[in-house]
Each structure stands twice: as structure tokens, then as C-alpha cells.
Scaffold this active site. Structure first.
Site, PDB file in Angstrom:
ATOM      1  N   ALA A   1      43.615  50.645  45.360  1.00 19.58           N
ATOM      2  CA  ALA A   1      43.428  49.301  45.916  1.00 19.58           C
ATOM      3  C   ALA A   1      43.603  48.243  44.833  1.00 19.58           C
ATOM      4  CB  ALA A   1      42.042  49.172  46.543  1.00 19.58           C
ATOM      5  N   ASP A   2      44.392  47.219  45.140  1.00 18.42           N
ATOM      6  CA  ASP A   2      44.482  46.065  44.254  1.00 18.42           C
ATOM      7  C   ASP A   2      43.533  44.993  44.798  1.00 18.42           C
ATOM      8  OD1 ASP A   2      45.779  44.849  46.443  1.00 18.42           O
ATOM      9  OD2 ASP A   2      47.770  45.085  45.555  1.00 18.42           O
ATOM     10  N   SER A   3      43.537  43.811  44.216  1.00 17.79           N
ATOM     11  CA  SER A   3      42.579  42.774  44.627  1.00 17.79           C
ATOM     12  C   SER A   3      42.800  42.340  46.081  1.00 17.79           C
ATOM     13  CB  SER A   3      42.649  41.574  43.684  1.00 17.79           C
ATOM     14  OG  SER A   3      43.958  41.036  43.665  1.00 17.79           O
TER      15      SER A   3
END
Length: 140
Positions: free
Chosen positions: A93-95
Site C-alpha cells: 500500500a502506498d499513501s
């Protein structure tokens, strides 16, 4: 029954539970935590300098539902391993994904997560703990 070993331990109940208690035990070799309930809340050990911190966490049902939402938001295979200890970053997961996960959790649980609180969520367990705290506040 759960057992813990260490040199120092502090146990406090969550504001989610009616009976609030705090205990500190020094020079500890081991401690057992019997439960008269059908299920025992998960216990997290957090090592520190010469001590362990024990905290009771969200119910298994909440953690399982958060795992399901995280799997869906990140389009992970059904058989992928997502547990309470899973870090969003380790799941890829990225931001932006994390924001979408929080939005999915808000919708699923009927809660609103403040931005400051959302920034403290790093694991599935963090999210589940926060959700139970917010749901208790709403039901309160």
C-alpha cells in the site's frame, strides 16, 4: 489462558471495557491471564528497554473484517496472508491506498476517522483498535 514473561509489565484495560484497571508488576518471571469469556482478546507484546507492554486489542471479528477490507482495497488474492500484524506498507500500500483503505473502513463501520488518527495507522491491528474505540464512542 495467556502467559507472558519479562522483567516488568504494565497491564491496563482499554476504555472499551466497562471495568477499567491498571496493574504494574516488577521483577516478573511470568504471568498468566485467565479469561472467563469464550474468547480472549488478543494480547500484543511490545518490547522496550528491559520491559514488555501488554495491551488488549480489538475483537477477532473486527480484525477479520478489517483484513477483508484491506484485501479488497489492495486487490490482494483471497488466499493472501493478511493478519492483525500485517503492515499496510508490507502489503504494497502506498499513501493513496492507505487513504482508500481508511475510507473503506469508515464506510463499512459507519465511523469518521480524523486525519491525525488516520496517520497513526500502520497495521491492520492499529486500524481495528481505532475502529473499536470510535464505535464505542458513537455507541457510548
Amino acid at each position: 489462558m495467556a502467559s507472558v514473561a519479562g522483567t516488568w509489565i504494565s497491564i491496563s484495560s482499554s476504555p472499551l471495557h466497562q471495568n477499567q484497571a491498571t496493574a504494574t508488576i516488577s521483577s516478573l518471571k511470568s504471568v498468566s491471564l485467565p479469561s472467563q469469556r469464550m474468547t480472549f482478546p488478543s494480547v500484543r507484546l511490545q518490547p522496550g528497554p528491559q520491559r514488555f507492554r501488554v495491551s488488549c486489542s480489538a475483537k477477532k471479528e473486527t480484525v477479520d473484517k478489517v483484513c477483508e477490507i484491506v484485501r479488497k482495497q489492495l486487490a490482494l488474492p483471497e488466499d493472501s496472508s493478511v493478519t492483525g500484524e500485517s503492515k499496510f506498507s508490507q502489503l504494497g500500500a502506498d499513501s493513496l491506498d492507505t487513504v482508500e483503505i481508511v475510507m473503506g473502513l469508515e464506510e463499512a463501520f459507519g465511523i469518521s476517522v480524523e486525519e491525525e488518527s488516520a496517520q497513526t495507522i500502520a497495521t491492520v491491528q492499529d486500524a481495528a483498535d481505532l475502529i473499536e474505540k470510535l464505535v464505542e464512542t458513537i455507541d457510548g
